[in-house]
Design an enzyme around this catalytic site. Structure first.
Site, PDB file in Angstrom:
ATOM      1  N   GLY A 169       0.838  -1.195   0.000  1.00  0.00           N
ATOM      2  CA  GLY A 169       0.000   0.000   0.000  1.00  0.00           C
ATOM      3  C   GLY A 169       0.873   1.246   0.000  1.00  0.00           C
ATOM      4  O   GLY A 169       2.028   1.235  -0.421  1.00  0.00           O
ATOM      5  N   GLY A 170       0.302   2.309   0.528  1.00  0.00           N
ATOM      6  CA  GLY A 170       1.027   3.582   0.563  1.00  0.00           C
ATOM      7  C   GLY A 170       2.320   3.486   1.342  1.00  0.00           C
ATOM      8  O   GLY A 170       3.231   4.320   1.183  1.00  0.00           O
ATOM      9  N   GLY A 404      26.339  11.204 -29.566  1.00  0.00           N
ATOM     10  CA  GLY A 404      25.842  11.905 -28.384  1.00  0.00           C
ATOM     11  C   GLY A 404      26.239  11.183 -27.110  1.00  0.00           C
ATOM     12  O   GLY A 404      26.437  11.809 -26.065  1.00  0.00           O
ATOM     13  N   ALA A 405      26.351   9.853 -27.200  1.00  0.00           N
ATOM     14  CA  ALA A 405      26.695   9.083 -26.005  1.00  0.00           C
ATOM     15  C   ALA A 405      28.102   9.449 -25.509  1.00  0.00           C
ATOM     16  O   ALA A 405      28.382   9.391 -24.313  1.00  0.00           O
ATOM     17  CB  ALA A 405      26.605   7.591 -26.295  1.00  0.00           C
TER      18      ALA A 405
HETATM   19  C1  HXC Z   1      -3.329  -4.044  12.442  1.00  0.00           C
HETATM   20  C2  HXC Z   1      -2.399  -5.970  11.662  1.00  0.00           C
HETATM   21  C3  HXC Z   1      -2.215  -5.385  10.394  1.00  0.00           C
HETATM   22  C4  HXC Z   1      -2.613  -4.031  10.211  1.00  0.00           C
HETATM   23  C5  HXC Z   1      -1.458  -7.383  10.308  1.00  0.00           C
HETATM   24  N1  HXC Z   1      -1.928  -7.215  11.543  1.00  0.00           N
HETATM   25  N2  HXC Z   1      -1.631  -6.280   9.562  1.00  0.00           N
HETATM   26  N3  HXC Z   1      -2.959  -5.304  12.671  1.00  0.00           N
HETATM   27  N4  HXC Z   1      -3.163  -3.403  11.261  1.00  0.00           N
HETATM   28  N5  HXC Z   1      -2.447  -3.409   9.045  1.00  0.00           N
HETATM   29  C6  HXC Z   1      -1.916  -8.180  12.638  1.00  0.00           C
HETATM   30  C7  HXC Z   1      -2.852  -9.347  12.425  1.00  0.00           C
HETATM   31  O1  HXC Z   1      -4.128  -9.021  12.907  1.00  0.00           O
HETATM   32  C8  HXC Z   1      -2.176 -10.419  13.257  1.00  0.00           C
HETATM   33  O2  HXC Z   1      -2.491 -10.202  14.615  1.00  0.00           O
HETATM   34  C9  HXC Z   1      -0.704 -10.128  13.092  1.00  0.00           C
HETATM   35  O3  HXC Z   1      -0.637  -8.759  12.675  1.00  0.00           O
HETATM   36  C10 HXC Z   1      -0.029 -10.978  12.052  1.00  0.00           C
HETATM   37  O4  HXC Z   1      -0.832 -10.948  10.882  1.00  0.00           O
HETATM   38  P1  HXC Z   1      -1.184 -12.278  10.058  1.00  0.00           P
HETATM   39  O5  HXC Z   1      -2.225 -11.904   9.095  1.00  0.00           O
HETATM   40  O6  HXC Z   1      -1.459 -13.392  11.015  1.00  0.00           O
HETATM   41  O7  HXC Z   1       0.217 -12.555   9.365  1.00  0.00           O
HETATM   42  P2  HXC Z   1       0.479 -13.133   7.923  1.00  0.00           P
HETATM   43  O8  HXC Z   1      -0.394 -14.294   7.659  1.00  0.00           O
HETATM   44  O9  HXC Z   1       1.951 -13.313   7.827  1.00  0.00           O
HETATM   45  O10 HXC Z   1       0.034 -11.971   6.913  1.00  0.00           O
HETATM   46  C11 HXC Z   1       0.708 -10.727   6.909  1.00  0.00           C
HETATM   47  C12 HXC Z   1      -0.086  -9.715   6.054  1.00  0.00           C
HETATM   48  C13 HXC Z   1      -1.552  -9.645   6.517  1.00  0.00           C
HETATM   49  C14 HXC Z   1      -0.042 -10.136   4.592  1.00  0.00           C
HETATM   50  C15 HXC Z   1       0.629  -8.365   6.191  1.00  0.00           C
HETATM   51  O11 HXC Z   1      -1.558  -9.503   7.959  1.00  0.00           O
HETATM   52  C16 HXC Z   1      -2.303  -8.524   5.921  1.00  0.00           C
HETATM   53  O12 HXC Z   1      -2.782  -8.615   4.802  1.00  0.00           O
HETATM   54  N6  HXC Z   1      -2.522  -7.455   6.715  1.00  0.00           N
HETATM   55  C17 HXC Z   1      -3.270  -6.303   6.285  1.00  0.00           C
HETATM   56  C18 HXC Z   1      -2.491  -5.519   5.296  1.00  0.00           C
HETATM   57  C19 HXC Z   1      -3.195  -4.246   4.905  1.00  0.00           C
HETATM   58  O13 HXC Z   1      -4.216  -4.284   4.212  1.00  0.00           O
HETATM   59  N7  HXC Z   1      -2.720  -3.138   5.458  1.00  0.00           N
HETATM   60  C20 HXC Z   1      -3.259  -1.863   5.174  1.00  0.00           C
HETATM   61  C21 HXC Z   1      -2.670  -1.492   3.839  1.00  0.00           C
HETATM   62  S1  HXC Z   1      -3.101   0.121   3.361  1.00  0.00           S
HETATM   63  P3  HXC Z   1      -2.499 -11.381  15.692  1.00  0.00           P
HETATM   64  O14 HXC Z   1      -3.005 -10.729  16.936  1.00  0.00           O
HETATM   65  O15 HXC Z   1      -3.395 -12.439  15.158  1.00  0.00           O
HETATM   66  O16 HXC Z   1      -1.085 -11.834  15.813  1.00  0.00           O
HETATM   67  C22 HXC Z   1      -1.860   0.987   3.924  1.00  0.00           C
HETATM   68  C23 HXC Z   1      -2.018   2.401   3.614  1.00  0.00           C
HETATM   69  C24 HXC Z   1      -0.798   3.175   3.918  1.00  0.00           C
HETATM   70  O17 HXC Z   1      -0.938   0.536   4.487  1.00  0.00           O
HETATM   71  C25 HXC Z   1      -1.085   4.550   3.425  1.00  0.00           C
HETATM   72  C26 HXC Z   1       0.060   5.451   3.534  1.00  0.00           C
HETATM   73  C27 HXC Z   1      -0.270   6.741   2.886  1.00  0.00           C
END
Ligand code: HXC
Length: 510
Positions: A169-170, A404-405
């Site tokens: 993501g971002g 040119g290079a």
């Molecule tokens: C809060 C999160 C989290 C998040 C993971 N966890 N991502 N908690 N916010 N963004 C937590 C899970 O709930 C879990 O908690 C632990 O971290 C481990 O995650 P798992 O899913 O069990 O691990 P894994 O299977 O290895 O998968 C990792 C992952 C997946 C692919 C990163 O967790 C995932 O898809 N997370 C969401 C990603 C996402 O959509 N993020 C937002 C993106 S948008 P427990 O308690 O069970 O251990 C963004 C915008 C930024 O980032 C903008 C900037 C301008």
């Protein structure tokens, strides 16, 4: 008193456990080290000074007030690498998946501000699920605070990102604005939108690894500058890489002890360039043979392989190398190689790293894909970058420097300080055959005449002396003495100083 000390130690111990033994075991099962284990390998033993160990998030939604791990998913502070100071943050995937909350961002911002104030680089170890979902816009604001600091710190202190897990993501835009990105193979990935969204929107089916793994970003997108097999190797290589870098824009290049005479000659270089001008040779061999202890840290080795970039040392001091690679596309300049080298030249110039340019370039790659892709604009990036760079610049032409290079590849005309050529150099508007076919189009039906014309053109221009007669080449040098000549050239340029007229900033063709 004793109880208070014990309480402190207990709190520290709890903080060090991050998300707990179970999640640490899971991290290990994936072949990944924890945030703290990584810092132990990156930094000199016992040098880590941690800050904000007890910072906790302030979120009260979704029952978060019941779960407030100390440190909030990122370990921050400073330490040393081979005695030189560096600020670090290391995201802890065991705490809410390393996700970035408002307070997590504040910890990163704090050490970035310190790094700029105190003139030391920042290394970020990224392993995060992105924005802390429970915090919503507060998390997005935190990201933006980091982005702003990335930009403000750019050109002030080197910033390095090591991607050691998810970065999606971002969130990708903070590493994207740092100077170098390295990745760990098979356990890290970076993308703006993940495989599920890609499938919904474009119907493409792609794995996370294909979409944004280390191989993709080091060979296709060029987002990453290199990759390593695992956490341990990546961290060891970061220590090696760090040793080349100045601490900040005013500090100058580091000087390290060296065990390689500047006068060392290498007779094998006299036969490096083949007799047949169309036969390739490996420019990397020249780089290794002239560098201190044959040590070259190549950057972006798997992308635009017709251009080599990276760091070496001459007499213990860091030098940035930009070199055409005749082994790939005959060393032609194209869109990818121009962009690759331009950004590298600008990094070196920002941090006062002298530039050594090794030239064997038959010109720009022709074709519609290049023209439609904007080779005019992208080629201009490299021309611009060399021309604006005020660091000491030394150029060695080994063979072709056509058209040119020739101008672009750090020629005398765009500000190189010392320009050398090997006796095998051919500095001309184009190769003899192409030139003859244009000049004597009416004689094309007569192969003997054309051969004689080509020979004549070769005799006249396929050498370095026409350029040397005009002073465009300062000296024609023996290949075997290249190390000695470039070491002396850089030594003579140590006090180079250039005054520039005021401008707010330049307008490089982006
Ligand atoms: C809060 C999160 C989290 C998040 C993971 N966890 N991502 N908690 N916010 N963004 C937590 C899970 O709930 C879990 O908690 C632990 O971290 C481990 O995650 P798992 O899913 O069990 O691990 P894994 O299977 O290895 O998968 C990792 C992952 C997946 C692919 C990163 O967790 C995932 O898809 N997370 C969401 C990603 C996402 O959509 N993020 C937002 C993106 S948008 P427990 O308690 O069970 O251990 C963004 C915008 C930024 O980032 C903008 C900037 C301008």
């Amino acid at each position: 008193m004793r109880t208070v000390l014990e309480q402190l130690e207990q709190r520290r111990e709890d903080a060090r456990m991050g998300g707990g033994a179970g999640r640490i075991a899971k991290q290990h099962e994936k072949g990944k080290l924890t945030a703290r284990e990584r810092l132990e390998l990156l930094l000199d033993e016992g040098s880590f000074e941690e800050y904000d160990m007890f910072v906790a998030h302030r979120c009260t939604d979704f029952g978060m007030e019941e779960n407030k791990p100390a440190g909030d998913g990122v370990v921050t502070g400073w330490g040393t690498i081979n005695g030189r100071m560096v600020y670090v943050f290391s995201q802890d995937f065991t705490v809410f998946g390393g996700s970035l909350s408002e307070t997590h961002a504040q910890k990163i911002c704090k050490i970035m501000d310190m790094a700029v104030r105190n003139g030391a680089p920042v290394i970020g170890l990224n392993d995060s699920g992105g924005a802390r979902i429970q915090e919503g816009v507060a998390s997005l604001a935190g990201y933006a605070d980091v982005f702003l600091r990335n930009v403000k710190a750019s050109g002030v202190v080197p910033q390095i990102s090591l991607i050691m897990g998810p970065c999606a993501g971002g969130a990708v835009y903070s590493p994207a604005m740092t100077d170098f990105i390295f990745m760990v193979e098979d356990s890290s990935y970076m993308f703006v939108t993940g495989p599920d969204v890609v499938k919904t929107v474009t119907n493409e089916i792609v794995t996370a690894e294909e979409l944004g793994g280390a191989r993709t970003h080091t060979s296709k997108s060029s987002v990453a500058d290199g990759s390593f097999a695992n956490d341990v190797e990546a961290l060891a290589q970061m220590r090696r890489f760090f040793d080349y870098l100045p601490l900040n824009s005013r500090d100058g290049v580091p000087e390290r002890p060296f065990h390689d005479a500047a006068e060392r000659i290498d007779n094998s270089l006299d036969t490096l360039v083949p007799d047949n001008p169309n036969q390739p040779y490996d420019m990397r061999e020249l780089i290794l043979k002239i560098s201190d202890e044959n040590d070259f840290f190549e950057v972006q080795a798997n992308f635009a392989k017709n251009m080599l970039i990276g760091f070496c040392r001459l007499e213990g001091r860091t030098v940035g190398i930009v070199a055409n690679q005749p082994m790939v596309l005959a060393g032609c300049l194209d869109i990818d190689s121009s962009r690759k080298a331009a950004r590298f030249v600008r990094f070196c110039d920002a941090f006062d790293i002298p530039l050594l340019t090794l030239v064997d370039v038959p010109g720009f790659l022709p074709g519609t894909s290049q023209e439609y892709g904007g080779i005019i604009k992208h080629g201009a990036k490299l021309l611009y970058a060399f021309a604006e760079a005020t660091v000491p610049k030394v150029t060695v032409i080994t063979r072709k420097a056509y058209g040119g290079a020739y101008d672009v590849m750090s020629s005398k005309h765009i500000g190189a300080d010392i320009n050398y050529a090997w006796p095998t150099a051919e500095i001309a508007v184009m190769g003899a055959k192409g030139a003859t076919e244009i000049l004597y189009r009416s004689e094309l039906g007569d192969p003997d005449k054309i051969a004689a014309r080509t020979k004549n053109y070769e005799d006249r221009f396929a050498n370095p002396f026409v350029a040397a007669e005009r002073g465009f080449i300062d000296e024609v040098i023996m290949p075997h003495s290249t190390r000695r000549r470039v070491c002396r050239a850089f030594a003579a340029l140590r006090n180079k100083h250039v005054d520039l007229p005021y401008k707010k900033h330049d307008n490089i063709p982006l």
